[in-house]
Enzyme design. Structure first.
Site, PDB file in Angstrom:
ATOM      1  N   LYS A  78       0.856  -1.196   0.000  1.00 33.70           N
ATOM      2  CA  LYS A  78       0.000   0.000   0.000  1.00 33.70           C
ATOM      3  C   LYS A  78       0.891   1.245   0.000  1.00 33.70           C
ATOM      4  O   LYS A  78       1.886   1.296   0.729  1.00 33.70           O
ATOM      5  CB  LYS A  78      -0.889  -0.019   1.248  1.00 33.70           C
ATOM      6  CG  LYS A  78      -1.939   1.105   1.281  1.00 33.70           C
ATOM      7  CD  LYS A  78      -2.871   0.972   2.493  1.00 33.70           C
ATOM      8  CE  LYS A  78      -3.960   2.042   2.488  1.00 33.70           C
ATOM      9  NZ  LYS A  78      -4.871   1.923   3.651  1.00 33.70           N
ATOM     10  N   SER A 158      -9.959   2.194   2.638  1.00 33.02           N
ATOM     11  CA  SER A 158      -9.015   2.861   1.786  1.00 33.02           C
ATOM     12  C   SER A 158      -8.011   1.968   1.060  1.00 33.02           C
ATOM     13  O   SER A 158      -7.424   2.398   0.070  1.00 33.02           O
ATOM     14  CB  SER A 158      -8.239   3.879   2.618  1.00 33.02           C
ATOM     15  OG  SER A 158      -7.389   3.229   3.547  1.00 33.02           O
ATOM     16  N   SER A 182     -10.406   0.020   6.832  1.00 28.68           N
ATOM     17  CA  SER A 182      -9.736   0.136   5.531  1.00 28.68           C
ATOM     18  C   SER A 182      -9.043  -1.115   5.017  1.00 28.68           C
ATOM     19  O   SER A 182      -8.596  -1.146   3.875  1.00 28.68           O
ATOM     20  CB  SER A 182      -8.713   1.276   5.567  1.00 28.68           C
ATOM     21  OG  SER A 182      -9.359   2.525   5.493  1.00 28.68           O
TER      22      SER A 182
END
Lengths: 491, 95
Positions: A78, A158, A182
């Site tokens: 990420k 997210s 997330s």
């Protein structure tokens, strides 16, 4: 069987047996990224050359007999984890030119274990969002489609790029971070397993900070076992994070086969929310039946302050964000927009560098921390947060784990739920309470909606008892036999 | 409680975010929607409840007050938008 069908555990076996080399595996994934990423936008920055170098080093390590369970495994990172020498944007314009001189602890641990990083995965800007549409580098397309429809769906957020990459098989697994859901919500939206460990289990050092009392790193993968393998490597005490827990890391993979016989599983009445997709409520009932059949005792419980989780979260998280994001001022790193004086430079830099959701949250956070409103909003929210924690600690005197749905709906369309910020925030209604309490929680793919989209169930455990979370999740996974695949994927 | 345009401008100023008139009216509506939503916390009785600041089930650790890192100005300045020698450079603050 395609190379892309291999799980981490299966790939590691082939690598160890020399049936497959790390270079072969990474080359296949690099090609898949090049083919599918222009469409899915799951990576902000792909790093194929670096990945190939790491794969060569992995092959050398395998040959030398010093491989770990992750050596040669290609993953997505990420783009919230700082990676030395590789641009780290947090999906924000304000960090567009930022190349960290240092490595986050979690990514360093994965690198040291020999994992291969294919690139930096897209996300909502500064991890603020539940759909990946707030990224300054464009939205991510969910590789899943509704039956008979071509409409583009969001992958959740997210960690939406991480989720889409793993689901579409342009990464074998991925790292995520979870502040209010997330990891778990995008895992549910894309048919993956994903765990938010206990707060303090994984170091936050080098993760671009959003809300420091909530942020926690965790793995996202095709199944529960792969998550356990990843978490074994990611977790552990770190002197560089003041809230890192000085605890031994158990062997999470060993917990997978424990079974649920004799475990007490709590079913909280407050999660049976009006407006939840009926397919999800039916799946929850199935999950309850699966655990009962495997010998668990099902106990009705109450988490009375559940409905206050979201309002607490939307005070606490923006308050912490407004403080954390004060560092982006155009002075030491990132974007700078020149102005008439220093203050003007700050204001122009931040106006140009932040997207609208980030600005909104900074403004709310600034307001609730401002003179005259601190007690009414921030202090009040912190007190209710304590009641939410107490809900869980009370419940865990009666049960070993809690089963709920992960999200109130399946993946929704790009452009839906955009009417106002609060509608979007409701996505996190089932995931936020565990974040506020700091307890571990995992989403497991458990079935499909009537229109063919994956749905997840959430298993919540006691502080630092990820092992029970893994045991219950594995039991659900076995019973569910989830084997559906998204339409868009590497084959 | 409802925020007026002047308050929105004041918050933007505190947050060091430049906003134009159009943005103020949009933000005003959005911020009021969020504040309206969190208003439901007022119905919770928190008398005698301590505020909880974090998710960690521990007392914050302290360490020895000694240097553990340093001597890396080039790394620290590598991302600076502007620099003078080993300093971050900003517009003139004092005449």
């Amino acid at each position: 069987m395609s190379i892309f069908d291999l799980t981490i555990a299966a790939a590691a076996k082939k690598l160890a047996a020399k049936d497959l080399s790390a270079v072969e595996l990474t080359t296949a994934y690099n090609k898949a990224v090049a083919a599918l990423n222009p469409r899915l936008n799951a990576y902000i920055t792909a790093t194929p050359d670096l990945a190939l170098e790491q794969a060569k080093a992995a092959d050398a390590r395998i040959a030398a007999g010093t491989a770990t369970a992750l050596t040669g495994i290609p993953i997505a990172m990420k783009d919230l984890f700082c990676t030395a020498g590789v641009r780290t944007t947090a999906a924000s314009r304000i960090l567009e030119p930022f190349i960290p001189p240092y490595e986050s602890t979690v990514s360093a641990k994965l690198r040291d274990a020999g994992a291969v990083v294919l690139g930096k995965a897209n996300l909502d800007e500064f991890a603020m969002g539940s759909s990946n549409i707030t990224s300054a580098y464009g939205p991510v397309e969910n590789p899943w489609k509704r039956n008979g429809s071509d409409a583009k769906l969001v992958p959740g957020g997210s960690s939406g790029g991480s989720a889409a990459a793993v689901a579409a098989r342009i990464a074998l697994a991925a790292t995520g971070t979870d502040t209010g859901g997330s990891i778990r919500q995008p895992a549910a939206f894309t048919g993956l397993a994903g765990i938010k460990p206990t707060y303090g289990r994984c170091s936050r050092y080098g993760i671009v900070a959003f809300a420091s009392s909530l942020d926690q790193a965790g793995p996202m993968a095709r199944n529960v076992e792969d998550c356990a393998i990843l978490l074994n490597a990611m977790a552990g005490f770190d002197d560089k994070d003041s809230t890192s827990a000085p605890r031994e890391v158990p062997n999470f993979t060993a917990a997978l086969s424990r079974g649920v016989k004799g475990l007490k599983i709590g079913i909280p009445a407050e999660y049976r929310l009006e407006g939840t997709n009926p397919d999800i409520l039916a799946l929850w009932d199935k999950g309850i039946a699966w655990l009962r059949e495997q010998g668990a005792e099902i106990i009705d419980i109450s988490l009375p302050h559940t409905k206050y989780g979201l309002p607490v979260y939307y005070i606490v998280a923006p308050a912490e964000a407004s403080s954390n994001l004060a560092r982006y001022d155009g002075v030491r790193f990132g974007l700078r927009v020149e102005g008439e004086d220093l203050i003007d430079m700050y204001e122009r830099t931040r106006a140009a560098g932040f997207g609208s959701e980030v600005k909104r949250r900074i403004m709310i956070g600034t307001y609730v921390l401002s003179h005259g409103y601190y007690d009414a909003y921030y202090l009040k929210a912190q007190k209710v947060r304590n009641l939410i924690l107490k809900d869980f600690t009370d419940a865990f005197t009666k049960v070993d784990a809690i089963l709920t749905p992960t999200a109130p709906s399946a993946a929704f369309g790009l452009g839906e739920k955009m009417d106002d910020p609060v509608t979007m925030y409701l996505n996190d209604v089932f995931t936020v309470p565990a974040s506020l309490a700091g307890v571990p929680a995992m989403s497991v793919p458990a079935g499909l909606s009537a229109d063919g989209l994956p749905l997840g169930l959430q298993v919540i455990g006691k502080h630092f008892d990820e092992e029970t979370v893994f045991a219950v999740s594995a039991a659900i996974e076995n019973a569910a036999g989830f084997s559906a695949l998204p339409e868009v994927r590497a084959k | 409680m409802s925020l007026d345009a002047a308050t929105v401008r004041r918050i933007a100023r505190l947050a060091r975010i430049r906003v134009n008139d159009d943005e103020v009216s949009v933000l005003q509506g959005e911020l009021n929607a969020i504040l309206g939503y969190v208003e439901q916390l007022s119905e919770v009785d928190v008398s005698g409840v301590e505020p909880l600041s974090g998710g960690a089930q521990m007392v914050l650790r302290q360490r020895e007050d000694q240097l553990s890192d340093g001597g890396i100005p080039e790394q620290i300045l590598a991302n600076a938008p502007d620099r003078e020698m080993n300093f971050f450079a900003v517009p003139k603050v004092v005449e």
